[in-house]
Write an enzyme that holds these catalytic residues in place. Structure first.
Site, mmCIF file in Angstrom:
data_model
loop_
_atom_site.group_PDB
_atom_site.id
_atom_site.type_symbol
_atom_site.label_atom_id
_atom_site.label_comp_id
_atom_site.label_asym_id
_atom_site.label_seq_id
_atom_site.Cartn_x
_atom_site.Cartn_y
_atom_site.Cartn_z
ATOM 1 N N ASP A 95 0.825 -1.214 0.000
ATOM 2 C CA ASP A 95 0.000 0.000 0.000
ATOM 3 C C ASP A 95 0.863 1.270 0.000
ATOM 4 O O ASP A 95 1.912 1.305 -0.641
ATOM 5 C CB ASP A 95 -0.910 -0.056 1.245
ATOM 6 C CG ASP A 95 -2.250 0.594 0.995
ATOM 7 O OD1 ASP A 95 -2.283 1.834 0.948
ATOM 8 O OD2 ASP A 95 -3.259 -0.112 0.824
ATOM 9 N N HIS B 126 -3.692 5.872 3.902
ATOM 10 C CA HIS B 126 -4.485 4.770 3.345
ATOM 11 C C HIS B 126 -3.982 3.405 3.821
ATOM 12 O O HIS B 126 -4.768 2.548 4.262
ATOM 13 C CB HIS B 126 -4.436 4.873 1.813
ATOM 14 C CG HIS B 126 -5.224 3.833 1.084
ATOM 15 N ND1 HIS B 126 -4.663 2.655 0.615
ATOM 16 C CD2 HIS B 126 -6.522 3.798 0.705
ATOM 17 C CE1 HIS B 126 -5.583 1.947 -0.011
ATOM 18 N NE2 HIS B 126 -6.733 2.619 0.023
ATOM 19 N N ASN C 146 -13.889 0.914 -7.506
ATOM 20 C CA ASN C 146 -14.964 1.826 -7.059
ATOM 21 C C ASN C 146 -15.640 2.573 -8.199
ATOM 22 O O ASN C 146 -16.116 3.684 -7.996
ATOM 23 C CB ASN C 146 -14.388 2.878 -6.107
ATOM 24 C CG ASN C 146 -13.780 2.280 -4.863
ATOM 25 O OD1 ASN C 146 -14.044 1.139 -4.527
ATOM 26 N ND2 ASN C 146 -12.960 3.057 -4.191
ATOM 27 N N SER D 44 -11.267 -0.533 -1.053
ATOM 28 C CA SER D 44 -10.016 -0.530 -0.276
ATOM 29 C C SER D 44 -10.251 -0.990 1.151
ATOM 30 O O SER D 44 -9.383 -1.626 1.751
ATOM 31 C CB SER D 44 -9.435 0.888 -0.201
ATOM 32 O OG SER D 44 -8.571 1.150 -1.265
#
Lengths: 470, 91
Positions: free
Chosen positions: A195, A248, A345, A413
């Site tokens: 990530d 994130h 998304n 996510s």
């Protein structure tokens, strides 16, 4: 007494003895039949378990409580007894260590799903869920006592325990609290979070961060040279520091394994686990295919060197297909590493518009869609009846953020690390499970969700308790 | 350092002027609105760019120049040209 009366009395006595003997045998037959009903059908059901009938694996045996109910504060036991009696139910047990929870037995043996629905509608009830039967051994089978951690913000973690807070639907969660009755994770299991890096100093993560074992040599790569990977790996500048400069990755890490029961912040799906931080996305949250490959390669090499890294959590993607990225993910499969990836998304059908890496055709890939707190497919989530495997909570998910903060975020996510977390829980209980077995276990233990029919392969939400069933 | 909305609009205007080889004063700001973008590349990923799949709050900046409409997307971390002549650019 005349001679005829004696014969009549003897005949009556013989009849009574025969009736008593027959009644005794009837009772033994009944007990035997009950015992068979308790074990055999469940085992047969497990052997023939399919995605469609997984929901029937809740406890349905005679005499066992069908559901577990948490009544609201202030509801007296007398009131609970009256409430259950009105429904021809009874309180089978009260849990001293799980305040407010009662095990309810329906004397008419109604199915658990119906009972859960019925109890959830009562104003006196905070939460109701099926009494999952995890162990098929009759001697040890029993209700799982839900475990509620004392982490102060746990009540906002609807994905783990949805009590209907903030307009949600009670029970639309991953059944974490009953899963924790079996395991809260293991620090033997390593999950790679690929990530923006992870804030490995976060108060709620630091105890669960991977550290290179003292006896293990630093990472060596022919092109990169030696990297002292004490905390993990940074593929952007090929250094040893995977510190997060975005947030994130820290959010995803907290979902998988924020330390539980530490009186801080939140609880992860795993209270104990090792999170291996890998940074390949920059401070804006973007990264290159090349750096993703570099980081996955690092994970594989660490696995070969003896690190028990079994899962890569990948909350990222794009519509660009890279054969090289697909190949390295397959290499991870050959090294028994599960690859859990966000479905995307863009509110599109991934069967028509693939999203990578979640759409790679590698046996270790699990593509994850997002659900909201009412079991609806999230308004942004991609789907795919052939290409998206499973769904998990992914809207308004509270987790760790930079600078010891906690924030709510939404996206596939956020759904992805929920699945990675459940996979780690399963490995904590079954450490020798292969990646094929693990994937099958996760996908065949979902809760069916109407909104997912025709949208994902399993048409279900991941369920930690069922995934832990033997 | 976090980018403010005003700075984002200014950066977008300058970038468009540069791409069209005109003065920034010839670029008109039509609207700037708050928006939720589907990912951390603000739904405007460049080729070979992977991004976090988290809903990201930012601004949609609509500009006009030479009689044409142009869209930019921005958040506190970045400004991007959206489908400028069919391609996305991070500026």
């Amino acid at each position: 007494m005349n001679r005829n009366n004696i014969f009549i009395h003897i005949a009556l006595a013989i009849v009574l003895i025969l009736v008593a003997a027959f009644a005794g045998q009837l009772s033994r037959w009944r007990k035997q039949w009950k015992s068979q009903m308790r074990i055999v059908p469940v085992e047969e059901k497990k052997k023939a378990m399919t995605v469609e009938d997984i929901s029937l694996s809740e406890t349905q045996s005679f005499g066992a409580p069908e559901i577990l109910v948490k009544f609201k504060n202030g509801i007296s036991q007398d009131a609970i007894d009256r409430l259950t009696a009105q429904r021809h139910d009874r309180v089978e047990d009260r849990f001293e260590n799980a305040e407010g929870w009662d095990a309810i037995d329906d004397l008419d043996n109604a199915d658990a799903a119906t009972l859960v629905k019925e109890y959830q509608q009562l104003p006196e009830v905070e939460y109701a869920e099926p009494n999952y039967e995890i162990n098929l051994d009759e001697a040890t089978a029993g209700p799982l006592v839900p475990i509620l951690p004392h982490d102060p913000q746990f009540n906002d973690q609807w994905a783990l325990a949805n009590s209907g807070q903030r307009g949600g639907t009670k029970g639309a969660d991953i059944s974490a609290t009953t899963a924790w009755a079996k395991t809260t994770g293991s620090d033997e299991v390593v999950v790679a979070v690929l990530d923006t890096g992870v804030d490995y100093n976060h108060e709620d993560l630091t105890e669960n961060m991977w550290r290179r074992p003292e006896k293990m040599e630093p990472y060596y790569d022919k092109e990169l040279g030696t990297i002292d990977d004490e905390f993990g790996f940074n593929a952007i500048d090929t250094t040893a520091d995977p510190m997060d400069d975005n947030g994130h990755g820290t959010h995803c890490a907290g979902i998988i394994g924020a330390e539980g029961e530490n009186d801080l912040g939140i609880a992860g799906v795993n209270w104990k686990v090792q999170i291996m931080p890998l940074k390949f996305m920059n401070a804006s949250g973007s990264g290159s295919t090349k750096d993703a490959i570099e980081a996955i390669n690092y994970v594989i090499e660490r696995k070969k060197a003896g690190v028990n890294v079994r899962i890569i959590s990948a909350s990222w993607g794009s519509t660009q297909k890279s054969r090289a990225l697909g190949d390295v993910i397959r290499k991870a499969y050959e090294n028994d590493i599960l690859f859990v990836a966000a479905a995307g998304n863009s509110t599109v059908d991934n069967d028509r518009t693939p999203h990578y890496p979640s759409s790679y055709d590698s046996p270790n890939v699990i593509s994850v869609a997002a659900l909201d707190r009412n079991d609806a497919l999230a308004s942004f989530s991609n789907w795919g009846v052939k290409s998206v495997a499973i769904a998990a909570p992914g809207v308004d998910i509270l987790s760790t953020w930079l600078d010891n903060q906690y924030e709510e975020k939404s996206g596939t996510s956020m759904a992805t690390p929920v699945v990675s977390g459940v996979a780690a829980l399963v490995l904590a209980e079954h450490p020798h499970m292969t990646v094929d077995e693990l994937k099958k276990k996760l996908l065949t233990s979902v809760d069916p969700v109407a909104a997912l029919k025709g949208k994902t392969v399993t048409a279900g939400r991941i369920n930690a308790t069922k995934a832990l069933a033997d | 350092m976090a980018i403010s909305k005003d700075i984002a609009v200014e950066n977008a205007r300058n970038d468009l002027a540069s791409r069209l080889k005109i003065n920034a004063s010839d670029v008109t700001e039509k609207s700037v609105e708050d928006a939720d973008f589907p990912d951390m590349a603000l739904g405007a990923a460049e080729d070979d760019e992977m991004s976090g799949q988290m809903i990201t709050r930012g601004w949609r900046i609509n500009l006009e120049a030479q009689g044409q409409a142009f869209e930019y997307r921005a958040d506190k971390n970045q400004v991007r040209a959206y489908k400028f002549k069919g391609k996305n650019y991070r500026i």
